[in-house]
Motif scaffolding. Structure first.
Motif, short mmCIF file in Angstrom:
data_model
loop_
_atom_site.label_atom_id
_atom_site.label_comp_id
_atom_site.label_asym_id
_atom_site.label_seq_id
_atom_site.Cartn_x
_atom_site.Cartn_y
_atom_site.Cartn_z
N PHE A 164 0.85 -1.20 0.00
CA PHE A 164 0.00 0.00 0.00
C PHE A 164 0.88 1.25 0.00
N THR A 165 0.40 2.29 -0.64
CA THR A 165 1.20 3.50 -0.80
C THR A 165 0.55 4.76 -0.24
N THR A 166 -0.76 4.73 0.09
CA THR A 166 -1.47 5.93 0.54
C THR A 166 -2.26 5.62 1.80
N PHE A 167 -2.21 6.56 2.74
CA PHE A 167 -2.95 6.43 3.99
C PHE A 167 -3.98 7.56 4.04
N LEU A 168 -5.27 7.20 4.15
CA LEU A 168 -6.37 8.16 4.08
C LEU A 168 -7.15 8.13 5.39
N THR A 169 -7.42 9.32 5.93
CA THR A 169 -8.22 9.45 7.15
C THR A 169 -9.48 10.24 6.83
N LEU A 170 -10.65 9.67 7.15
CA LEU A 170 -11.94 10.29 6.85
C LEU A 170 -12.64 10.70 8.14
N ILE B 215 -7.86 -1.38 2.37
CA ILE B 215 -8.24 -1.88 3.69
C ILE B 215 -8.72 -0.68 4.49
N TRP B 216 -9.86 -0.80 5.12
CA TRP B 216 -10.33 0.30 5.97
C TRP B 216 -10.78 -0.23 7.33
N HIS C 141 -9.95 5.00 8.95
CA HIS C 141 -8.59 4.94 8.41
C HIS C 141 -8.58 3.97 7.23
N VAL C 142 -8.02 4.42 6.12
CA VAL C 142 -8.05 3.64 4.87
C VAL C 142 -6.64 3.53 4.33
N LEU C 143 -6.29 2.32 3.86
CA LEU C 143 -5.05 2.07 3.13
C LEU C 143 -5.40 1.86 1.65
N LEU C 144 -4.69 2.56 0.77
CA LEU C 144 -4.93 2.47 -0.67
C LEU C 144 -3.62 2.18 -1.40
N LYS C 145 -3.71 1.42 -2.45
CA LYS C 145 -2.57 1.22 -3.35
C LYS C 145 -2.79 2.12 -4.57
N LEU D 210 -4.93 12.96 3.29
CA LEU D 210 -4.16 12.00 2.50
C LEU D 210 -2.69 12.09 2.87
N GLU D 211 -2.05 10.94 3.06
CA GLU D 211 -0.63 10.88 3.39
C GLU D 211 0.02 9.79 2.54
N ARG D 212 1.28 10.01 2.21
CA ARG D 212 2.03 9.01 1.46
C ARG D 212 2.78 8.11 2.42
N ILE D 213 2.70 6.81 2.21
CA ILE D 213 3.38 5.83 3.05
C ILE D 213 4.80 5.66 2.53
N ARG D 214 5.77 5.95 3.38
CA ARG D 214 7.17 5.90 2.97
C ARG D 214 7.70 4.47 2.88
N GLU D 215 7.14 3.57 3.69
CA GLU D 215 7.57 2.17 3.66
C GLU D 215 6.35 1.30 3.35
#
Length: 706
Positions: free
Chosen positions: A243-249, A419-420, A437-441, A467-472
Motif C-alpha cells: 500500500f502507498t497511501t494512507f487516508l483518514t476520513l 483496507i479500511w 482509516h483507509v489504506l490504498l494502493k 491524504l498521506e504518502r506511506i514511505r515504507e
C-alpha cells in the motif's frame, strides 16, 4: 438425691462436692478475720463459686502463710502440670547415652540452640495467628497455570484418554464421522512460503452454533480481525508492492446524526427544505412472496395484492379469488406465510459508517479504473522555484494490467486494493468522534496531488479527508493498526461502539487462506508443541533481557538529549553525540531482534495448538519436526490421507536413544512427585534412637532377627 444414692458416695464425687454443688465449702473451712469481714460485707458473693474454694497445700508456691490455705483451682493446675512433666520427661539413662554418643562420634551436625528453636517456634505461632486473623485470601486467578497445564501434564493426560465425540443419551448418531474430532493438519501458504502445523477441531452436527440475527455492534477489533489485516497487508506487500497511501476520513455534524440513529436537528435541511428536529420515517408494507413453480425460475416474486385471501391449505395452482364484480382480489397465500406485522418503520436518513465508506470506495474505484480529469495542476517556476497553480485541465489515464491470452497479451482493469478500519472514540467533551482509516494502493504525480485530493474529498462529501504518502509500503499494516490505537494483545478498548461493519478488505487484497496438505491424528501433539514453546522461550530469555536493556538506555538517552537541548551552553557536538548514541542503540536493538527471528520457528507456550515455520528451509524443518515428534516423543504419526508406517518405523529407529532418555526422565520426576514428604523428628526422638545405637555398639542390645 439422698434417697437414690447414699450421702457418703455422693460426697466422694469431686466434680460436685468440690464445686460446691451440694453446699458451699466456705462453711466447712476456718476463716481468718479478713475473710470474715469480706463475707459479712457481701463482696464474696459476687465472686465465682470455684474461686471461693480453698485448699491447704503447703508445698504450693501460692500458699497463704496467714490463713494457711490457697484457692482449689490453683492446686489442681499445679497438680496437672507436674503430672504432665513427669510423663514427658526423658529418662536419665537415655540422656546419658545420647551424650556419650555425641562425645564419641561428634554428632553435632544439625543441632540447634534452644534460643533459635524458641524464636522460630514463636515466629511460626505468630504467622499462624496472623493467617487465622486475616482469613483465607486466595487469588481468583492463578498467576501462572504452568504447574497444572505443563507439557508433562499434557503427556500424561494423552496417555490416559483419547478424544472422541460424546453421544447424547448413549445413542450413536450414524451421520457423525467415526474419526476423532481433533486432527493435526500440516498447512502451506504458497505466496509466503510458510508452513504450519495447526490443531483443528471438527464441530459435530449436533453442536452447530446459532445463526447470527439482528444488528451487529462491536466495541473493538478482535484478534482474528487484526490477524486478517496483518496477513492482507503482508500479502499486498509481497505480491503487489504494498500500500502507498494512507487516508483518514471524518464526519460532519449532520452525518454524525445520521449515523447515530437517523436524527436531524432544527438547522438540518433535506432537499432544500428545513425539516426541524425530528426523526424522518417511512412506512414500508411487508410483502408476501410467491414461491416459484416447477418449471419457473427459482426466484421469489411478490404477490400482486397484499390484501389477497389467506388459506391454510396449500394450493399448487395459483388460483385467484374474484368478488361480485369479477375483479381479481389476489393470489391465494398460505396462512403460515402471513407477515407478523403489516408495516415496517424505516428511518429514511439512517446510515452506517460501512455504507458511507463503501460509497466512497466505489467512486474511487471508478476513478482508478476509468481515469479522471484534473481541473488544475501544480507547477514550479523555473526562476524562483516557487509553486503556482495552473488552471489547465489534465487527463489522467486509467490503471490497466497486461493479461496473457491465447491470442497474445491483452489489457484489463487493474485491481483496486484497499483496507479500511473504523473507530468511534470519545473526544475531549465526551462526545463520540467517528472516523475511518483507509489504506490504498494508489499514487499520483506531485503536480496532480492537489486536484486528486480535492476530487477524493468531494466524493466523500461528509467532512475532512486527509491524504498521506506511506514511505515504507512493506510496513503498511502497522500504519492502520497504530492508527486505531490497537495493540496486538487487544488490551486497548478505547475504539468506541460501531454499528455494522467495523473493517473491510478488498477481495483482491485478501490473503489466500492456508491449504491443507496432510492431516494426522492429534495424539500427544499438543504436549510436544508446548515443550518446544518452552524451550524456544528459554532460548529467547537472554536476548529479551538484552533488548529491554537497550530500550531502557535509548529512552534515557532521549530524555537526556531533550534536557540538554533546553539548557543554555550546550554545544552542538554534545547533541550530535547523543543522537549518534540513540542511532547506535537502535541498530543494536534491531540486530537483537533479527537474532531472535533467526530460528524462523514460531511457537509459544500460550498457544499449544499451532507451530509455524518460515524461511527457505521451511519444508525441511517441517519434515524434521514430524520425524522428531514421532521418534523422540512417541507421536503416533497416523496420517488420514496416506500410509506413513514406514516413516514411523524409521523415526523410531533414528531417535530410539532420545525416546528412552525421555521416558526415563519422566519416570524419575513422577517418582519424585509421588514420593512421600519426609517427616523431621524432634529432639527427644533423636536422642531416643541414639541411645539404642549406643547400647548396640557397647553390646548391651542385640538386634532382632525376623
Amino acid at each position: 438425691m439422698g434417697a437414690i444414692r447414699p450421702h457418703d458416695e455422693t460426697k466422694k464425687n469431686d466434680a460436685c462436692f468440690r464445686a460446691g454443688f451440694l453446699g458451699s465449702k466456705i462453711q466447712e473451712q476456718p476463716y481468718s478475720e479478713q475473710e470474715r469481714e469480706l463475707l459479712a460485707s457481701g463482696v464474696v458473693k459476687k465472686l465465682p463459686v470455684y474461686d471461693r474454694i480453698l485448699g491447704s497445700d503447703k508445698k504450693s508456691s501460692s500458699y497463704d502463710h496467714v490463713s494457711g490455705r490457697k484457692p482449689q483451682h490453683i492446686i489442681e493446675v499445679e497438680r496437672s502440670t507436674a503430672h504432665f512433666e513427669k510423663l514427658n520427661q526423658t529418662p536419665e539413662h537415655v540422656r546419658e547415652a545420647a551424650a556419650r554418643i555425641a562425645e564419641e562420634y561428634s554428632l553435632v551436625n544439625g543441632r540447634k540452640s534452644p534460643t533459635e528453636e524458641m524464636s522460630s517456634r514463636k515466629w511460626r505461632i505468630r504467622s499462624a495467628l496472623r493467617v487465622l486473623k486475616r482469613g483465607p485470601s486466595y487469588p481468583v486467578e492463578l498467576a501462572s497455570a504452568e504447574s497444572h497445564f505443563s507439557h508433562d501434564v499434557l503427556y500424561g493426560s494423552t496417555e490416559r484418554s483419547t478424544a472422541s465425540i460424546l453421544n447424547e443419551k448413549g445413542q450413536k448418531n450414524p451421520n457423525e464421522s467415526q474419526l476423532a474430532p481433533v486432527s493435526f493438519q500440516i498447512q502451506h501458504r504458497e505466496w509466503s512460503g510458510q508452513y504450519r502445523g495447526q490443531l483443528i477441531t471438527q464441530t459435530p452436527a449436533s453442536s452447530a452454533p446459532d445463526a447470527n440475527v439482528g444488528e451487529r455492534f462491536t466495541e473493538k477489533l478482535t484478534a482474528r480481525s487484526v490477524s486478517k489485516i496483518f496477513s492482507s497487508a503482508a500479502y499486498v506487500s509481497t505480491c503487489h508492492e504494498g500500500f502507498t497511501t494512507f487516508l483518514t476520513l471524518t464526519f460532519n455534524k449532520a452525518q454524525r446524526l445520521r449515523i447515530f440513529g437517523g436524527m436531524t436537528d432544527e438547522y438540518t435541511t433535506l432537499s432544500d427544505e428545513r425539516v426541524g428536529a425530528h426523526h424522518p420515517m417511512r412506512f414500508r408494507r411487508n410483502m408476501i412472496t410467491r414461491k416459484a413453480g416447477k418449471n419457473e425460475r427459482k426466484i421469489s416474486a411478490p404477490v400482486c395484492d397484499i390484501a389477497g385471501p389467506y388459506t391454510s391449505i396449500e394450493i399448487q395452482d395459483h388460483a385467484v379469488e374474484m368478488n361480485m364484480n369479477r375483479e381479481i382480489m389476489g393470489d391465494y397465500c398460505l396462512l403460515s406465510e402471513k407477515p407478523k406485522n403489516a408495516f415496517t418503520v424505516e428511518k429514511t436518513i439512517e446510515t452506517t459508517i460501512g455504507k458511507e465508506v463503501s460509497r466512497l470506495l466505489d467512486g474511487l474505484k471508478k476513478m482508478y479504473q476509468r481515469g479522471w480529469i484534473a481541473d488544475h495542476t501544480i507547477q514550479v517556476d523555473e526562476e524562483s522555484n516557487a509553486q503556482y497553480c495552473d488552471l489547465k485541465r489534465a487527463s489522467v489515464k486509467p490503471h490497466c494490467k497486461a493479461v496473457a491470452t491465447e491470442f497474445g497479451p491483452s489489457f484489463t482493469k487493474d485491481d483496486f486494493h484497499y483496507i479500511w478500519v473504523a473507530e468511534c472514540p470519545a473526544n475531549e467533551d465526551g462526545e463520540p468522534n467517528p472516523h475511518v482509516h483507509v489504506l490504498l494502493k494508489w499514487t499520483v504525480e506531485p503536480h496532480l496531488f492537489s486536484a486528486w485530493a480535492m476530487r477524493c474529498e468531494k466524493i466523500w462529501g461528509h467532512g475532512f479527508a486527509k491524504l498521506e504518502r506511506i514511505r515504507e509500503p512493506k510496513a503498511a499494516g502497522t500504519y492502520i493498526i497504530k492508527a486505531v490505537g490497537y495493540a496486538a494483545k487487544g488490551d486497548d478498548a478505547s475504539q468506541g461502539l460501531v454499528k455494522g461493519n467495523r473493517y473491510s478488505i478488498a477481495k483482491c487484497s485478501r490473503a489466500p487462506s492456508w491449504e491443507c496438505i496432510a492431516s494426522f491424528e492429534a495424539n500427544n501433539i499438543t504436549a510436544i508443541i508446548k515443550e518446544l514453546g518452552y524451550k524456544l522461550e528459554q532460548w529467547k530469555k537472554p536476548l529479551e533481557r538484552s533488548l529491554n536493556r537497550l530500550s531502557y538506555q535509548k529512552s534515557q538517552t532521549i530524555k537526556a538529549k531533550a534536557i540538554a537541548a533546553k539548557q543554555p551552553g550546550t554545544t552542538e557536538d554534545k547533541l550530535k553525540k547523543m543522537q549518534s548514541s540513540i542511532i547506535r542503540l537502535e541498530k543494536q536493538a534491531q540486530k537483537v531482534k533479527q537474532e531472535m527471528k533467526s530460528r524462523q520457528v514460531h511457537v509459544s507456550t500460550e498457544n499449544n495448538f499451532s507451530i509455524s515455520f518460515d524461511g527457505q528451509d521451511a519444508k525441511q524443518k517441517v519434515d524434521d519436526f514430524l520425524m522428531w515428534a514421532a521418534g523422540a516423543r512417541g507421536w503416533s504419526m497416523d496420517c488420514r490421507d496416506m500410509d506413513l508406517s514406514e516413516l514411523k518405523v524409521e523415526a523410531d529407529e533414528l531417535y530410539q536413544s532420545d525416546y528412552v532418555r525421555f521416558k526415563d526422565k519422566r519416570a524419575y520426576w513422577q517418582a519424585v512427585l509421588c514420593d512421600s514428604v519426609p517427616i523431621e523428628p524432634d529432639e527427644n526422638e533423636v536422642n531416643y534412637w541414639k541411645s539404642f545405637t549406643a547400647d548396640y555398639l557397647e553390646g548391651k542390645l542385640t538386634p532382632m532377627l525376623h
